[in-house]
Design an enzyme around this catalytic site. Structure first.
Site, PDB file in Angstrom:
ATOM      1  N   HIS A  77     -51.863   9.797  -0.065  1.00 36.34           N
ATOM      2  CA  HIS A  77     -52.508  11.046   0.348  1.00 36.34           C
ATOM      3  C   HIS A  77     -52.631  10.957   1.864  1.00 36.34           C
ATOM      4  O   HIS A  77     -52.650   9.849   2.419  1.00 36.34           O
ATOM      5  CB  HIS A  77     -53.884  11.197  -0.293  1.00 36.34           C
ATOM      6  CG  HIS A  77     -53.808  11.412  -1.773  1.00 36.34           C
ATOM      7  ND1 HIS A  77     -54.222  10.474  -2.685  1.00 36.34           N
ATOM      8  CD2 HIS A  77     -53.339  12.450  -2.481  1.00 36.34           C
ATOM      9  CE1 HIS A  77     -54.008  10.926  -3.906  1.00 36.34           C
ATOM     10  NE2 HIS A  77     -53.465  12.135  -3.815  1.00 36.34           N
TER      11      HIS A  77
ATOM     12  N   ASP B 226     -55.293   8.656   2.729  1.00 38.43           N
ATOM     13  CA  ASP B 226     -55.031   7.232   2.438  1.00 38.43           C
ATOM     14  C   ASP B 226     -54.322   6.639   3.652  1.00 38.43           C
ATOM     15  O   ASP B 226     -54.551   5.485   4.030  1.00 38.43           O
ATOM     16  CB  ASP B 226     -54.063   7.042   1.250  1.00 38.43           C
ATOM     17  CG  ASP B 226     -54.593   7.581  -0.059  1.00 38.43           C
ATOM     18  OD1 ASP B 226     -55.798   7.448  -0.303  1.00 38.43           O
ATOM     19  OD2 ASP B 226     -53.787   8.124  -0.848  1.00 38.43           O
TER      20      ASP B 226
ATOM     21  N   ASP C 285     -57.736  14.025 -18.004  1.00 35.67           N
ATOM     22  CA  ASP C 285     -56.524  13.381 -17.485  1.00 35.67           C
ATOM     23  C   ASP C 285     -56.725  11.867 -17.541  1.00 35.67           C
ATOM     24  O   ASP C 285     -57.577  11.321 -16.848  1.00 35.67           O
ATOM     25  CB  ASP C 285     -56.343  13.860 -16.034  1.00 35.67           C
ATOM     26  CG  ASP C 285     -55.018  13.440 -15.442  1.00 35.67           C
ATOM     27  OD1 ASP C 285     -54.219  12.790 -16.134  1.00 35.67           O
ATOM     28  OD2 ASP C 285     -54.784  13.771 -14.262  1.00 35.67           O
TER      29      ASP C 285
ATOM     30  N   ASP D 136     -48.349   6.788 -11.782  1.00 39.16           N
ATOM     31  CA  ASP D 136     -49.667   7.308 -11.418  1.00 39.16           C
ATOM     32  C   ASP D 136     -50.628   6.905 -12.542  1.00 39.16           C
ATOM     33  O   ASP D 136     -51.039   7.733 -13.354  1.00 39.16           O
ATOM     34  CB  ASP D 136     -49.613   8.830 -11.201  1.00 39.16           C
ATOM     35  CG  ASP D 136     -50.783   9.311 -10.358  1.00 39.16           C
ATOM     36  OD1 ASP D 136     -51.679   8.496 -10.054  1.00 39.16           O
ATOM     37  OD2 ASP D 136     -50.806  10.508  -9.989  1.00 39.16           O
TER      38      ASP D 136
ATOM     39  N   GLU E  55     -45.463  14.847 -13.667  1.00 42.02           N
ATOM     40  CA  GLU E  55     -46.349  13.771 -14.132  1.00 42.02           C
ATOM     41  C   GLU E  55     -46.471  13.897 -15.645  1.00 42.02           C
ATOM     42  O   GLU E  55     -46.815  14.962 -16.172  1.00 42.02           O
ATOM     43  CB  GLU E  55     -47.733  13.862 -13.464  1.00 42.02           C
ATOM     44  CG  GLU E  55     -48.675  12.825 -14.070  1.00 42.02           C
ATOM     45  CD  GLU E  55     -49.895  12.489 -13.235  1.00 42.02           C
ATOM     46  OE1 GLU E  55     -49.800  12.461 -11.987  1.00 42.02           O
ATOM     47  OE2 GLU E  55     -50.951  12.242 -13.848  1.00 42.02           O
TER      48      GLU E  55
ATOM     49  N   HIS F 249     -49.684  15.365 -17.080  1.00 40.77           N
ATOM     50  CA  HIS F 249     -49.863  16.781 -16.775  1.00 40.77           C
ATOM     51  C   HIS F 249     -49.023  17.650 -17.720  1.00 40.77           C
ATOM     52  O   HIS F 249     -49.467  18.706 -18.165  1.00 40.77           O
ATOM     53  CB  HIS F 249     -49.487  17.077 -15.316  1.00 40.77           C
ATOM     54  CG  HIS F 249     -50.356  16.367 -14.323  1.00 40.77           C
ATOM     55  ND1 HIS F 249     -50.185  16.510 -12.961  1.00 40.77           N
ATOM     56  CD2 HIS F 249     -51.406  15.525 -14.468  1.00 40.77           C
ATOM     57  CE1 HIS F 249     -51.097  15.778 -12.326  1.00 40.77           C
ATOM     58  NE2 HIS F 249     -51.834  15.169 -13.221  1.00 40.77           N
TER      59      HIS F 249
HETATM   60  C1  XLS Z   1     -53.896  13.827  -9.873  1.00 45.34           C
HETATM   61  C2  XLS Z   1     -52.616  13.742  -9.213  1.00 45.34           C
HETATM   62  C3  XLS Z   1     -52.597  13.028  -7.886  1.00 45.34           C
HETATM   63  C4  XLS Z   1     -51.293  13.356  -7.247  1.00 45.34           C
HETATM   64  C5  XLS Z   1     -51.178  13.230  -5.785  1.00 45.34           C
HETATM   65  O1  XLS Z   1     -53.975  14.142 -11.061  1.00 45.34           O
HETATM   66  O2  XLS Z   1     -51.708  13.163 -10.109  1.00 45.34           O
HETATM   67  O3  XLS Z   1     -52.808  11.688  -8.076  1.00 45.34           O
HETATM   68  O4  XLS Z   1     -50.290  12.630  -7.880  1.00 45.34           O
HETATM   69  O5  XLS Z   1     -51.977  14.129  -5.127  1.00 45.34           O
HETATM   70 MG    MG Z   2     -49.855  12.418 -10.018  1.00 54.28          MG
END
Ligand code: XLS
Ligand code: MG
Length: 346
Positions: free
Chosen positions: A51, A54, A250, A285, A212, A215
């Protein structure tokens, strides 16, 4: 199947998390960035994702010169460690100005802040040697339908993307969709939405996506189909593999932890599309389970990569001819069992 190739692996500093959740404090002590980079090296990963804050802590309160200085210091640490920066993502969900959305806030001053912050994020990415910006549009959505004009919000999103594309002629933007959490309903919940939005921008060729696993599952979709869909457009530029047990918060579980067969099918989809051949990374992730002890802190990352590599083997040794015969005979019960026995090892 595409020709065999090897994969490059990545994670972010937030994936060595301390265990806090909405109901309780951290369960492991905070560690320095240097410690996290050393663990990444120790595990033999190739790249780190960031990020903006980060990479440059407290980015909002730093001048452009200070941001450049901090980024150069980070660049040196990464170069010394032989670790690449995969992408940088603006954290557009933490600041008070993003409380009601970032690019889609009803307040024009807040929308301006979100765009400005994204342009600073591009500066950081350039300096770190990556052209990839990831947009997880965390607060672009609503808690109640009547609070925002969803039609206008599409224009706001396009306006923000256009400003970023115009600011740097090389930058590529990968949109990371998620259907809910923190919002009740997100405006860009799936890969289809992300790629459709790309078409409205001034340079659709530079807007792609990041899938992801968790997601996609939260959107009620199969991540493997999302991968094939994105790859059909040549738009899968990054990937966050993890796992998710059904429709709840999540979870960011280790890859394959909840549904090994679904994980296998994601790997098969990556293999058939040659994912990684154009330099894309496999990023995990994932987070440690909250009860994880300090001495087991890296296991979720190491395990995710082990599972991934085992599934690559499984994809490459899948009895394709036998499967094709069963498909031609529409014998899907036998096909189902063939997959299970292949995964279990006969
Ligand atoms: C959160 C996201 C985050 C992104 C990057 O759910 O996955 O970690 O991957 O902003
Ligand atoms: Mg992510």
């Amino acid at each position: 199947m595409a020709a065999k190739h090897s994969y490059k692996f990545c994670f972010g500093p937030w994936n060595l998390s301390e265990g806090q959740d909405p109901y309780g404090p951290p369960t492991r002590p905070a560690q320095t960035f240097e410690w996290k980079l050393a663990q990444l090296k120790k595990l033999g990963f190739d790249a780190m994702m960031f990020h903006d804050d980060d990479a440059v802590p407290d980015v909002d309160n730093k001048s452009p010169a200070e941001i450049r200085k901090a980024t150069r210091e980070l660049k040196k640490k990464l170069a010394d460690a032989g670790v690449a920066a995969e992408m940088v993502a603006p954290r557009l969900w933490f600041d008070p100005r993003t409380v009601d959305g970032a690019f889609t806030s009803n307040d024009p001053a807040c929308r301006r802040y979100a765009i400005e912050r994204s342009l600073r994020c591009i500066d950081i990415a350039k300096e770190l040697g990556t052209d990839l910006i990831v947009l997880w549009l965390a607060r672009e959505g609503s808690y109640l339908r009547e609070s925002k004009n969803a039609r206008r919000c599409v224009d706001y999103l396009v306006e923000a993307l256009d400003k970023m594309l115009a600011y740097d002629k090389k930058v590529r933007i990968a949109i990371e969709p998620k259907p809910n959490e923190p919002m009740d309903q997100a405006y860009i919940p799936t890969i289809g939405h992300a790629l459709a939005l790309a078409q409205l921008t001034r340079d659709p060729a530079r807007v792609g996506c990041l899938i992801e696993t968790a997601h996609a599952i939260l959107a009620g979709l199969d991540p493997a189909d999302e991968i094939d869909f994105a790859c059909a457009f040549g738009k899968l530029w990054s990937l966050h593999l993890n796992d998710q047990n059904g429709l709840k918060f999540d979870q960011d579980k280790p890859f394959g932890s909840a549904n090994l067969r679904m994980a296998f099918n994601q790997v098969r989809a990556l293999e058939r599309n040659g994912y990684g051949k154009r330099g894309e990374y496999v990023c995990f992730d994932v987070h440690p389970f909250r009860p994880t002890k300090v001495e087991h802190w890296l296991a979720h990352l190491d395990n995710s990569r082990r599972t991934f590599l085992r599934l690559v083997e499984k994809a490459r040794t899948f009895p394709e001819k036998e499967a094709q015969k069963l498909i031609a005979d529409r014998n899907y019960a036998a096909l189902d069992q063939l997959v299970l026995e292949h995964l279990m090892g006969r």
